[in-house]
Design a protein around this motif. Structure first.
Motif, PDB file in Angstrom:
ATOM      1  N   HIS A  80    -105.506 -28.313 -48.336  1.00 35.33           N
ATOM      2  CA  HIS A  80    -106.185 -27.227 -47.615  1.00 35.33           C
ATOM      3  C   HIS A  80    -106.832 -27.759 -46.336  1.00 35.33           C
ATOM      4  N   PHE A  81    -106.803 -26.932 -45.303  1.00 34.27           N
ATOM      5  CA  PHE A  81    -107.645 -27.163 -44.132  1.00 34.27           C
ATOM      6  C   PHE A  81    -109.002 -26.553 -44.444  1.00 34.27           C
ATOM      7  N   CYS A  82    -110.065 -27.296 -44.104  1.00 34.37           N
ATOM      8  CA  CYS A  82    -111.414 -26.795 -44.359  1.00 34.37           C
ATOM      9  C   CYS A  82    -112.086 -26.384 -43.045  1.00 34.37           C
ATOM     10  N   PHE A  83    -112.704 -25.225 -43.061  1.00 37.35           N
ATOM     11  CA  PHE A  83    -113.441 -24.692 -41.899  1.00 37.35           C
ATOM     12  C   PHE A  83    -114.851 -24.350 -42.356  1.00 37.35           C
ATOM     13  N   ALA A  84    -115.821 -24.458 -41.454  1.00 35.76           N
ATOM     14  CA  ALA A  84    -117.197 -24.134 -41.858  1.00 35.76           C
ATOM     15  C   ALA A  84    -117.995 -23.581 -40.685  1.00 35.76           C
ATOM     16  N   LEU A  85    -119.100 -22.941 -41.040  1.00 33.29           N
ATOM     17  CA  LEU A  85    -120.112 -22.537 -40.069  1.00 33.29           C
ATOM     18  C   LEU A  85    -121.472 -22.880 -40.661  1.00 33.29           C
ATOM     19  N   VAL A  86    -122.396 -23.342 -39.840  1.00 34.60           N
ATOM     20  CA  VAL A  86    -123.786 -23.447 -40.281  1.00 34.60           C
ATOM     21  C   VAL A  86    -124.593 -22.404 -39.511  1.00 34.60           C
ATOM     22  N   ALA A  87    -125.706 -21.995 -40.118  1.00 36.24           N
ATOM     23  CA  ALA A  87    -126.452 -20.841 -39.607  1.00 36.24           C
ATOM     24  C   ALA A  87    -126.839 -20.998 -38.135  1.00 36.24           C
TER      25      ALA A  87
END
Ligand code: COA
Length: 219
Positions: A171-178
């Motif tokens: 899997h490719f992992c993507f994220a956002l932080v607040a």
């Protein structure tokens, strides 16, 4: 217990998944088998459950424990899919993951990116989650578009990470932080302020994903 809200933008609504969704969910899953199978989480033990009501109950129990937010997605008031916030942790990690699917005949109407944006904004503002990640198989172009539209930041390749369609899949992992999206994920997208390229997978990562890792046969 985390309260699950009903949130809308335009033609799209997310609301708590309920036991009375059993029939709609059953019909949606049965009539979209071919559409969903390639991307569906499976049990490594090989056990296949067809108990839709039981799976809603399990998601609700998880929500009561504060560990997840099971949403139904609606387009013009019609049940069209599921969005699940799972693995909520608090304290110094304060993190969660999101998964989703829509029925084939609702695809291409921005139901998922709008729903993800509504859910992430809720998690950051009301639940106290600090980081949200979405993991996607490299082959899943439509889902990669969802995170690209919203400007989730590409983080990396996770090898054989989730059991999907009968095997462990990269899997490719993507994220956002607040603090990356103080104005809100929905607002940033709607106003056209997603930084260009942030949600794109680097070419080198695509090349890396094309090379399987070395595994050894079972003893
Ligand atoms: C991935 C998925 C959730 C996207 O949902 P969606 O609500 O259609 O999202 P969008 O409307 O933003 O469409 C995303 C992209 O899908 C593609 N798409 C649009 N209509 C499509 C259709 N009928 N069939 C296949 N792909 C389509 C387009 O490339 C679109 O990008 P664009 O808007 O820039 O043209 C949906 O395709 C789906 O449920 N797929 C099967 C299950 C799955 O993959 N779940 C995610 C696992 S990570």
């Amino acid at each position: 217990m985390t309260t699950i809200p009903t949130l809308s933008h335009g033609r799209v609504t997310i609301r708590p998944l309920r036991l009375r969704d059993t029939r709609d969910l059953d019909v949606a899953l049965a009539s979209n088998r071919g559409w969903l199978r390639t991307w569906e989480a499976t049990n490594p033990s090989g056990h296949v459950s067809t108990d839709v009501r039981g799976s809603i109950r399990a998601l609700q129990a998880n929500a009561r424990a504060g560990l997840g937010l099971p949403f139904a997605m609606e387009l013009d008031g019609r049940f069209v899919g599921q969005l699940n916030v799972s693995g909520i942790t608090y304290g110094s990690l304060a993190s969660a993951s999101i998964g989703y699917w829509v029925v084939e005949d609702a695809a291409g109407h921005n139901v998922t990116p709008i729903s993800v944006a509504l859910a992430v904004d809720h998690c950051f503002r009301q639940v106290g989650v600090h980081r949200i990640e979405i993991c996607i198989r490299p082959e899943n172009a439509p889902s990669l578009r969802v995170v690209e539209k919203l400007g989730f930041r590409y983080e990396g390749l996770r090898r054989r990470y989730i059991h999907i369609n009968g095997d462990w899949r990269d899997h490719f992992c993507f994220a956002l932080v607040a603090e990356e999206v103080r104005e809100g994920v929905l607002e940033r997208w709607v106003q056209g302020r997603v930084p260009p390229g942030v949600g794109s997978v680097p070419l080198a990562a695509r090349d890396e994903a094309a090379m399987p890792i070395h595994t050894t046969p079972r003893l």
